[in-house]
Design an enzyme around this catalytic site. Structure first.
Site, PDB file in Angstrom:
ATOM      1  N   ASP A 172       3.917  -3.201   2.197  1.00  0.00           N
ATOM      2  CA  ASP A 172       4.401  -2.879   0.855  1.00  0.00           C
ATOM      3  C   ASP A 172       4.000  -1.469   0.423  1.00  0.00           C
ATOM      4  O   ASP A 172       3.235  -0.784   1.112  1.00  0.00           O
ATOM      5  CB  ASP A 172       3.895  -3.928  -0.151  1.00  0.00           C
ATOM      6  N   GLU A 179       5.265 -11.944  -5.526  1.00  0.00           N
ATOM      7  CA  GLU A 179       4.580 -12.600  -6.634  1.00  0.00           C
ATOM      8  C   GLU A 179       5.046 -14.052  -6.767  1.00  0.00           C
ATOM      9  O   GLU A 179       6.097 -14.425  -6.234  1.00  0.00           O
ATOM     10  CB  GLU A 179       4.876 -11.836  -7.933  1.00  0.00           C
TER      11      GLU A 179
HETATM   12  C1  GLP Z   1      -2.544  -5.927  -3.163  1.00  0.00           C
HETATM   13  C2  GLP Z   1      -1.647  -5.861  -1.928  1.00  0.00           C
HETATM   14  C3  GLP Z   1      -1.762  -7.112  -1.096  1.00  0.00           C
HETATM   15  C4  GLP Z   1      -3.215  -7.497  -0.930  1.00  0.00           C
HETATM   16  C5  GLP Z   1      -3.787  -7.850  -2.273  1.00  0.00           C
HETATM   17  C6  GLP Z   1      -5.244  -8.284  -2.220  1.00  0.00           C
HETATM   18  O1  GLP Z   1      -1.909  -6.302  -4.331  1.00  0.00           O
HETATM   19  N1  GLP Z   1      -0.297  -5.611  -2.202  1.00  0.00           N
HETATM   20  O2  GLP Z   1      -1.119  -6.914   0.138  1.00  0.00           O
HETATM   21  O3  GLP Z   1      -3.343  -8.563  -0.062  1.00  0.00           O
HETATM   22  O4  GLP Z   1      -3.674  -6.739  -3.113  1.00  0.00           O
HETATM   23  O5  GLP Z   1      -6.068  -7.170  -2.239  1.00  0.00           O
HETATM   24  P1  GLP Z   1      -7.587  -7.181  -1.887  1.00  0.00           P
HETATM   25  O6  GLP Z   1      -7.668  -7.293  -0.420  1.00  0.00           O
HETATM   26  O7  GLP Z   1      -8.084  -5.846  -2.371  1.00  0.00           O
HETATM   27  O8  GLP Z   1      -8.180  -8.328  -2.613  1.00  0.00           O
END
Ligand code: GLP
Length: 242
Positions: free
Chosen positions: A67, A143
């Site tokens: 993404d 989402e």
């Molecule tokens: C973001 C990304 C996701 C990721 C998520 C969790 O929103 N788009 O791909 O898995 O956050 O992030 P973290 O690993 O910092 O908890």
């Protein structure tokens, strides 16, 4: 779904990297689906270590990222393009042209870019897709409410996601409102999936993932239908399971 509980973030990162390194050794020209966020950073650091020790090379590896935020430049420190270069690509011998991050910079034709990304994904087979998980169960930026058949698209970020990610920006107003993400269908096409979950803030998320039903209200629940998923969870994230 294979669940492996490890002590802490360091162990999670070592195990995550060893699974990816094993694949690269077995198949040097493999295609990786890569993720951003704090969960995979330690895994990337261990992969860089393995590269520096001469254990693995990325010279024939191809990658597709999950993404990207819409409306910020690729050289913005919070863009996922920048993140990938900063945390992995700049430190190994991967070939720039073999790396792919959705393009959603200001002025880009977002719908055309999303379509192009899906076409690119449909022309390859991802051997291993790395995933984190959002507090609300999102994968990539899919989402709650996203249909399971969804392909790459532009999503309006949930307020919970913008709140969770505001720590990386100066204020909530700077957090983008939209992102481009591989859809759930693209993610489910991967041959194998490796999800990393760390920290007490994900404890409720882990319970929903492991004990909840399969529903679009919790996008990661669809992973129960994939034949080859490994989830590495550290003790803090697993703490509400007992
Ligand atoms: C973001 C990304 C996701 C990721 C998520 C969790 O929103 N788009 O791909 O898995 O956050 O992030 P973290 O690993 O910092 O908890």
């Amino acid at each position: 779904m294979k669940v492996i509980v490890v002590k802490n973030y360091d162990e999670l990162s070592e195990l995550g990297a060893s699974i990816i390194a094993k694949l690269i050794k077995e198949k040097p020209n493999c295609t990786l689906g890569l993720a951003t966020g704090s969960s995979p950073v330690g895994t990337y650091q261990n992969l860089i270590k393995a590269y520096n020790n001469g254990e693995i090379s990325f010279k024939d590896v191809h990658s597709y990222n999950l993404d990207e935020y819409c409306g910020i430049d690729r050289n913005h420190p919070q863009s996922y393009y920048y993140f990938m270069h900063d945390n992995l690509f700049n430190h190994v011998d991967i070939v720039e042209e073999n790396t792919h991050v959705p393009y959603a910079a200001p002025g880009s034709d977002l719908d055309a870019e999303a379509k192009k990304y899906t076409e690119a994904l449909n022309s390859v087979e991802i051997d291993l897709q790395l995933l984190g998980i959002g507090g609300n169960g999102h994968i990539g930026f899919n989402e709650p409410g996203t249909p399971f058949e969804q392909e790459t698209f532009v999503v309006t970020l949930a307020e919970k996601t913008r709140e969770d990610n505001k720590r990386f920006f100066n204020s909530i107003d700077e957090v983008p409102t939209h992102a481009m993400t591989m859809g759930i269908a693209n993610i489910m096409n991967a041959k194998s999936i490796l999800m990393l979950i760390s920290g007490a803030s994900k404890a409720d998320t882990v319970v929903k993932l492991l004990k909840g039903e399969i529903t679009t209200d919790f996008p990661a629940s669809i992973l129960h239908k994939h034949p080859n998923v490994t989830v590495i969870i550290d003790e803090a994230a697993y703490s509400k399971m007992n």
